[in-house]
Design a protein around this motif. Structure first.
Motif, PDB file in Angstrom:
ATOM      1  N   ILE A   1       0.843  -1.202   0.000  1.00  0.00           N
ATOM      2  CA  ILE A   1       0.000   0.000   0.000  1.00  0.00           C
ATOM      3  C   ILE A   1       0.877   1.250   0.000  1.00  0.00           C
ATOM      4  CG2 ILE A   1      -1.590   1.370   1.406  1.00  0.00           C
ATOM      5  CD1 ILE A   1      -3.003  -1.200   2.180  1.00  0.00           C
ATOM      6  N   ARG A   2       1.957   1.225   0.784  1.00  0.00           N
ATOM      7  CA  ARG A   2       2.879   2.369   0.788  1.00  0.00           C
ATOM      8  C   ARG A   2       3.511   2.563  -0.584  1.00  0.00           C
ATOM      9  NH1 ARG A   2       4.174   0.316   6.038  1.00  0.00           N
ATOM     10  NH2 ARG A   2       5.963  -0.825   5.182  1.00  0.00           N
ATOM     11  N   LYS A   3       3.879   1.457  -1.221  1.00  0.00           N
ATOM     12  CA  LYS A   3       4.467   1.555  -2.566  1.00  0.00           C
ATOM     13  C   LYS A   3       3.445   2.105  -3.563  1.00  0.00           C
ATOM     14  CE  LYS A   3       7.069  -1.093  -6.020  1.00  0.00           C
ATOM     15  NZ  LYS A   3       6.427  -0.443  -7.170  1.00  0.00           N
TER      16      LYS A   3
ATOM     17  N   ASN B   1      -5.299 -12.443  -7.381  1.00  0.00           N
ATOM     18  CA  ASN B   1      -4.925 -12.828  -8.742  1.00  0.00           C
ATOM     19  C   ASN B   1      -4.833 -11.608  -9.658  1.00  0.00           C
ATOM     20  OD1 ASN B   1      -4.660 -15.539  -8.209  1.00  0.00           O
ATOM     21  ND2 ASN B   1      -6.730 -16.080  -8.857  1.00  0.00           N
ATOM     22  N   SER B   2      -5.722 -10.634  -9.448  1.00  0.00           N
ATOM     23  CA  SER B   2      -5.654  -9.400 -10.241  1.00  0.00           C
ATOM     24  C   SER B   2      -4.379  -8.630  -9.934  1.00  0.00           C
ATOM     25  CB  SER B   2      -6.875  -8.517  -9.945  1.00  0.00           C
ATOM     26  OG  SER B   2      -8.066  -9.149 -10.349  1.00  0.00           O
ATOM     27  N   LEU B   3      -4.001  -8.583  -8.658  1.00  0.00           N
ATOM     28  CA  LEU B   3      -2.802  -7.846  -8.258  1.00  0.00           C
ATOM     29  C   LEU B   3      -1.530  -8.545  -8.719  1.00  0.00           C
ATOM     30  CD1 LEU B   3      -4.017  -6.927  -4.676  1.00  0.00           C
ATOM     31  CD2 LEU B   3      -3.569  -5.297  -6.511  1.00  0.00           C
ATOM     32  N   ILE B   4      -1.536  -9.872  -8.722  1.00  0.00           N
ATOM     33  CA  ILE B   4      -0.353 -10.621  -9.152  1.00  0.00           C
ATOM     34  C   ILE B   4      -0.056 -10.368 -10.630  1.00  0.00           C
ATOM     35  CG2 ILE B   4       0.456 -12.978  -9.645  1.00  0.00           C
ATOM     36  CD1 ILE B   4      -0.692 -13.822  -6.980  1.00  0.00           C
ATOM     37  N   ARG B   5      -1.071 -10.045 -11.403  1.00  0.00           N
ATOM     38  CA  ARG B   5      -0.875  -9.800 -12.831  1.00  0.00           C
ATOM     39  C   ARG B   5      -0.129  -8.494 -13.113  1.00  0.00           C
ATOM     40  NH1 ARG B   5      -4.183 -12.685 -16.456  1.00  0.00           N
ATOM     41  NH2 ARG B   5      -5.450 -14.271 -15.454  1.00  0.00           N
TER      42      ARG B   5
ATOM     43  N   GLU C   1       4.921  -4.893 -11.638  1.00  0.00           N
ATOM     44  CA  GLU C   1       5.707  -4.271 -10.578  1.00  0.00           C
ATOM     45  C   GLU C   1       5.348  -4.770  -9.183  1.00  0.00           C
ATOM     46  OE1 GLU C   1       2.774  -1.036 -11.994  1.00  0.00           O
ATOM     47  OE2 GLU C   1       3.506  -2.987 -12.635  1.00  0.00           O
ATOM     48  N   TYR C   2       4.238  -5.510  -9.067  1.00  0.00           N
ATOM     49  CA  TYR C   2       3.818  -6.010  -7.755  1.00  0.00           C
ATOM     50  C   TYR C   2       3.757  -7.536  -7.706  1.00  0.00           C
ATOM     51  CZ  TYR C   2       2.549  -1.189  -6.865  1.00  0.00           C
ATOM     52  OH  TYR C   2       2.600   0.168  -6.710  1.00  0.00           O
TER      53      TYR C   2
END
Length: 231
Positions: free
Chosen positions: A28-30, A125-129, A132-133
């Protein structure tokens, strides 16, 4: 000793929750930093577009190149705006994951068991795509799988260009951006300033030479900035 204990003892739920929350807060900070940086870059690109427009007006003989530079900057602005929207959506998803994770651990504390959450798995799964994250999201997913909160993750990472410029033909959006910025620039925000006192006229030849030098310097700076944005 700690290794042997870790093999035969079940993971501490509180330790798992703390570790998951630590990874979430880190991301979240990133995201907050990336959103802020993107907004600052957008402001700079807007200024470059205005400079290119001024350059075209000052030197009509090179107006075509200046207009091309302005459109290139506008495309970069479209990409950054899409990136900002994607980052804001990702932050909302991550906040949702954090809330659901804490809720799952709270239920586990009361009922003594935990159920896999399809909602968390979908958001994760959406975030893993996101390229950069992807690494830190996989780390979070591993911890959630150990805790039994999710069952599996996807490994696909979408190319960044596919996410930022899904439609290659985005000229309509570029035109909209240019109209928005240049229209705002041309509308006076304050009353006109009083006319300055007359100054001594500069010889025509000297004035033309100064304008030519300024034009060359400005164009070089803009092209360097465009190259920096593309790199």
């Amino acid at each position: 000793m700690e290794t042997v204990r870790a093999i035969f003892m079940k993971p501490d739920p509180q330790a798992q929750m703390r570790k998951c929350n630590a990874v979430i807060r880190q991301n979240i900070r990133k995201l907050d930093r990336d959103i802020t940086n993107n907004k600052q870059t957008e402001a700079k690109i807007k200024n470059y577009i205005i400079q290119a427009d001024k350059r075209a007006q000052r030197d009509p003989s090179r107006g075509k190149q200046a207009q091309k530079d302005a459109r290139d900057f506008a495309r970069e602005l479209v990409r950054h705006r899409r990136a900002s929207a994607r980052l804001i959506t990702s932050k909302a998803q991550l906040n949702s994951v954090q809330m659901q994770v804490n809720e799952a651990f709270a239920v586990r504390k009361i009922e003594g068991s935990i159920k896999a959450s399809a909602g968390i798995m979908k958001d994760l799964n959406s975030l893993i795509r996101l390229p950069e994250y992807a690494i830190t999201m996989r780390d979070l997913g591993t911890e959630l799988m150990k805790a039994g909160i999710i069952e599996e993750m996807v490994d696909d990472v979408l190319p960044q260009d596919d996410m930022l410029m899904e439609d290659e033909d985005a000229e309509g959006e570029v035109d909209k951006v240019l109209g928005e910025i240049l229209k705002t620039k041309k509308e006076p925000a304050l009353p006109a300033a009083p006319e300055p006192e007359p100054v001594k006229p500069v010889p025509a030849q000297e004035e033309e030479e100064e304008e030519e030098e300024d034009a060359e310097a400005m164009m070089d700076q803009m092209r360097n900035r465009l190259d920096a944005l593309r790199s």
